[in-house]
Design an enzyme around this catalytic site. Structure first.
Site, PDB file in Angstrom:
ATOM      1  N   ARG A  67      -1.733  -8.579  13.313  1.00 10.46           N
ATOM      2  CA  ARG A  67      -2.197  -7.597  12.319  1.00 10.46           C
ATOM      3  C   ARG A  67      -2.926  -8.302  11.184  1.00 10.46           C
ATOM      4  NH1 ARG A  67       3.468  -5.299  11.331  1.00 10.46           N
ATOM      5  NH2 ARG A  67       2.614  -4.220   9.529  1.00 10.46           N
ATOM      6  N   ARG A  97      11.376  -6.015   5.405  1.00  7.13           N
ATOM      7  CA  ARG A  97      11.164  -4.571   5.219  1.00  7.13           C
ATOM      8  C   ARG A  97      12.044  -3.742   6.148  1.00  7.13           C
ATOM      9  NH1 ARG A  97       5.342  -2.224   5.611  1.00  7.13           N
ATOM     10  NH2 ARG A  97       5.331  -3.403   7.556  1.00  7.13           N
ATOM     11  N   LYS A 153       0.846  -1.215   0.000  1.00  5.62           N
ATOM     12  CA  LYS A 153       0.000   0.000   0.000  1.00  5.62           C
ATOM     13  C   LYS A 153       0.877   1.259   0.000  1.00  5.62           C
ATOM     14  CE  LYS A 153      -2.143  -1.122   3.876  1.00  5.62           C
ATOM     15  NZ  LYS A 153      -1.567  -2.449   4.144  1.00  5.62           N
ATOM     16  N   ARG A 196      10.731  -1.717  11.442  1.00  5.26           N
ATOM     17  CA  ARG A 196       9.608  -1.145  12.186  1.00  5.26           C
ATOM     18  C   ARG A 196       9.337  -1.953  13.450  1.00  5.26           C
ATOM     19  NH1 ARG A 196       4.584   0.130   8.202  1.00  5.26           N
ATOM     20  NH2 ARG A 196       3.479  -1.082   9.761  1.00  5.26           N
ATOM     21  N   ARG A 230     -10.146   0.913   7.765  1.00  4.70           N
ATOM     22  CA  ARG A 230      -9.762  -0.443   8.102  1.00  4.70           C
ATOM     23  C   ARG A 230     -10.887  -1.188   8.799  1.00  4.70           C
ATOM     24  NH1 ARG A 230      -3.572  -1.417   9.078  1.00  4.70           N
ATOM     25  NH2 ARG A 230      -3.215   0.542   8.073  1.00  4.70           N
TER      26      ARG A 230
HETATM   27  P1  AP5 Z   1       4.744  -1.730   2.019  1.00  4.29           P
HETATM   28  O1  AP5 Z   1       4.491  -0.832   0.845  1.00  4.29           O
HETATM   29  O2  AP5 Z   1       5.471  -1.172   3.171  1.00  4.29           O
HETATM   30  O3  AP5 Z   1       3.393  -2.468   2.472  1.00  4.29           O
HETATM   31  P2  AP5 Z   1       2.086  -1.903   3.165  1.00  4.29           P
HETATM   32  O4  AP5 Z   1       0.921  -2.498   2.483  1.00  4.29           O
HETATM   33  O5  AP5 Z   1       2.158  -0.407   3.256  1.00  4.29           O
HETATM   34  O6  AP5 Z   1       2.202  -2.598   4.576  1.00  4.29           O
HETATM   35  P3  AP5 Z   1       2.117  -2.031   6.051  1.00  4.29           P
HETATM   36  O7  AP5 Z   1       2.799  -3.045   6.940  1.00  4.29           O
HETATM   37  O8  AP5 Z   1       2.612  -0.601   6.085  1.00  4.29           O
HETATM   38  O9  AP5 Z   1       0.646  -2.066   6.322  1.00  4.29           O
HETATM   39  P4  AP5 Z   1       0.032  -2.004   7.717  1.00  4.29           P
HETATM   40  O10 AP5 Z   1      -1.372  -1.924   7.333  1.00  4.29           O
HETATM   41  O11 AP5 Z   1       0.414  -3.093   8.619  1.00  4.29           O
HETATM   42  O12 AP5 Z   1       0.746  -0.728   8.414  1.00  4.29           O
HETATM   43  P5  AP5 Z   1       0.319   0.783   8.584  1.00  4.29           P
HETATM   44  O13 AP5 Z   1       1.534   1.595   8.689  1.00  4.29           O
HETATM   45  O14 AP5 Z   1      -0.705   1.171   7.612  1.00  4.29           O
HETATM   46  O15 AP5 Z   1       5.552  -3.010   1.434  1.00  4.29           O
HETATM   47  C1  AP5 Z   1       6.005  -4.025   2.316  1.00  4.29           C
HETATM   48  C2  AP5 Z   1       7.402  -4.528   1.901  1.00  4.29           C
HETATM   49  O16 AP5 Z   1       7.304  -5.167   0.634  1.00  4.29           O
HETATM   50  C3  AP5 Z   1       8.456  -3.414   1.724  1.00  4.29           C
HETATM   51  O17 AP5 Z   1       9.695  -3.871   2.154  1.00  4.29           O
HETATM   52  C4  AP5 Z   1       8.449  -3.150   0.212  1.00  4.29           C
HETATM   53  O18 AP5 Z   1       9.687  -2.652  -0.217  1.00  4.29           O
HETATM   54  C5  AP5 Z   1       8.125  -4.528  -0.332  1.00  4.29           C
HETATM   55  N1  AP5 Z   1       7.341  -4.509  -1.580  1.00  4.29           N
HETATM   56  C6  AP5 Z   1       6.313  -3.667  -1.899  1.00  4.29           C
HETATM   57  N2  AP5 Z   1       5.820  -3.952  -3.128  1.00  4.29           N
HETATM   58  C7  AP5 Z   1       6.548  -5.021  -3.598  1.00  4.29           C
HETATM   59  C8  AP5 Z   1       6.499  -5.785  -4.813  1.00  4.29           C
HETATM   60  N3  AP5 Z   1       5.624  -5.519  -5.804  1.00  4.29           N
HETATM   61  N4  AP5 Z   1       7.386  -6.806  -4.929  1.00  4.29           N
HETATM   62  C9  AP5 Z   1       8.276  -7.088  -3.938  1.00  4.29           C
HETATM   63  N5  AP5 Z   1       8.382  -6.396  -2.769  1.00  4.29           N
HETATM   64  C10 AP5 Z   1       7.516  -5.364  -2.607  1.00  4.29           C
HETATM   65  O19 AP5 Z   1      -0.384   0.728  10.034  1.00  4.29           O
HETATM   66  C11 AP5 Z   1       0.395   0.439  11.175  1.00  4.29           C
HETATM   67  C12 AP5 Z   1      -0.486   0.393  12.405  1.00  4.29           C
HETATM   68  O20 AP5 Z   1      -1.104   1.674  12.615  1.00  4.29           O
HETATM   69  C13 AP5 Z   1      -1.654  -0.594  12.379  1.00  4.29           C
HETATM   70  O21 AP5 Z   1      -1.272  -1.897  12.715  1.00  4.29           O
HETATM   71  C14 AP5 Z   1      -2.576   0.054  13.434  1.00  4.29           C
HETATM   72  O22 AP5 Z   1      -2.107  -0.201  14.751  1.00  4.29           O
HETATM   73  C15 AP5 Z   1      -2.402   1.539  13.148  1.00  4.29           C
HETATM   74  N6  AP5 Z   1      -3.362   2.019  12.150  1.00  4.29           N
HETATM   75  C16 AP5 Z   1      -3.079   2.551  10.925  1.00  4.29           C
HETATM   76  N7  AP5 Z   1      -4.211   2.866  10.264  1.00  4.29           N
HETATM   77  C17 AP5 Z   1      -5.243   2.514  11.065  1.00  4.29           C
HETATM   78  C18 AP5 Z   1      -6.663   2.562  10.940  1.00  4.29           C
HETATM   79  N8  AP5 Z   1      -7.234   3.033   9.812  1.00  4.29           N
HETATM   80  N9  AP5 Z   1      -7.429   2.094  11.967  1.00  4.29           N
HETATM   81  C19 AP5 Z   1      -6.863   1.626  13.110  1.00  4.29           C
HETATM   82  N10 AP5 Z   1      -5.518   1.541  13.291  1.00  4.29           N
HETATM   83  C20 AP5 Z   1      -4.710   1.983  12.283  1.00  4.29           C
HETATM   84 MG    MG Z   2       2.407   0.969   4.849  1.00  2.51          MG
END
Ligand code: AP5
Ligand code: MG
Ligand code: ZN
Length: 228
Positions: free
Chosen positions: A173, A130, A17, A162, A93
């Site tokens: 998660r 990552r 994402k 992270r 979410r």
């Molecule tokens: P990356 O792009 O980092 O993946 P992502 O989908 O952004 O994954 P996240 O772990 O950031 O999602 P998340 O939902 O757990 O975390 P968030 O920060 O939103 O890619 C992942 C890896 O793969 C990287 O190393 C990248 O280089 C690699 N990659 C990417 N594309 C690739 C490809 N095509 N091929 C190969 N490799 C690739 O949320 C964190 C926390 O915040 C949550 O757990 C929660 O506690 C809180 N939070 C955030 N939003 C909310 C909400 N709306 N409601 C409640 N709590 C929330």
């Molecule tokens: Mg992310």
């Protein structure tokens, strides 16, 4: 550069994402609004709000809906999002968040909801490798590191793992994703907004699939005004 769009990006943890939202924001000239990045920045700044949010994040739990909704509503009210649009990364979410977003934006307030579809074994592998910049949040991988070891290409910040990328937090998660977030695919499909994209492959290829899918949904909605 194409001009303006109002999008949200769904997908499992590690689906890409953040990786894709950066490209989408650049392509359409809109702000990238990541709730996770906003919470991490608040935690790094040491605000009481950030430290509270960080407790949920480190455990791999969701931050409570009312907190997240307040933060997003405030961000969407800013001029750049009002004028150009936005790409929301990691919001909504839960069903409550999705309904509140509909209320905030109005019935025709979104162009598309993009689901980046990646099998669970692949996302676990991606998350375990990552690394992120502790200053700007730029994402790297042990197989695609910055040019100088663990120093961000963009701003020289430290590139680290992270806190919520531990195996325990990742498992939790992914459980929250299945229970709370996956049902949103049906919600957006019912609104005629869902674009499902195969998220396996080179990031640039995934990006091309996203833009093609978004433009197809936009065209369909322009040609059939009865779609909600
Ligand atoms: P990356 O792009 O980092 O993946 P992502 O989908 O952004 O994954 P996240 O772990 O950031 O999602 P998340 O939902 O757990 O975390 P968030 O920060 O939103 O890619 C992942 C890896 O793969 C990287 O190393 C990248 O280089 C690699 N990659 C990417 N594309 C690739 C490809 N095509 N091929 C190969 N490799 C690739 O949320 C964190 C926390 O915040 C949550 O757990 C929660 O506690 C809180 N939070 C955030 N939003 C909310 C909400 N709306 N409601 C409640 N709590 C929330
Ligand atoms: Mg992310
Ligand atoms: Zn950086």
């Amino acid at each position: 550069m194409a001009s303006g769009v109002r999008l949200l990006v769904l997908g499992k943890q590690g689906a890409g994402k953040g990786t894709q939202a950066v490209r989408i924001a650049r392509h359409y000239g809109v702000p990238h609004i990541s709730t996770g990045d906003m919470f991490r920045a608040a935690a790094a700044a040491g605000t009481s709000f950030g430290l509270r949010a960080n407790e949920y994040m480190t455990r791999g739990e969701l931050v409570p809906d009312d907190v997240v909704i307040g933060v997003v509503a405030e961000r969407l009210a800013k001029d750049d999002a009002q004028d150009q649009g936005f790409v929301l990364d990691g919001f909504p979410r839960t069903r409550v968040q999705a309904e509140e977003l509909q209320r905030l934006l109005g019935p025709s307030g979104l162009d598309a909801a993009v689901d980046i579809d990646v099998p669970t074994d692949v996302v676990i592998d991606r998350i375990s490798g990552r690394r992120v910049c502790s200053t700007c949040g730029a994402t790297y991988h042990v197989n695609a590191p910055p040019k100088k070891p663990w120093v961000c290409d963009k701003d020289g910040g430290d590139v680290v793992q992270r806190e919520d990328d531990t195996p325990e937090a990742v498992t939790k998660r992914l459980e929250f994703y299945e229970k709370d977030t996956r049902p949103l695919l049906d919600f957006y499909d019912g609104l005629g907004l869902l674009v499902t994209v195969d998220g396996v492959g080179e990031p640039d290829d995934v990006f091309d699939r996203i833009v093609d899918g978004v433009e197809a949904v936009r065209q369909l909605r322009l040609s059939s005004p009865s779609v909600p």
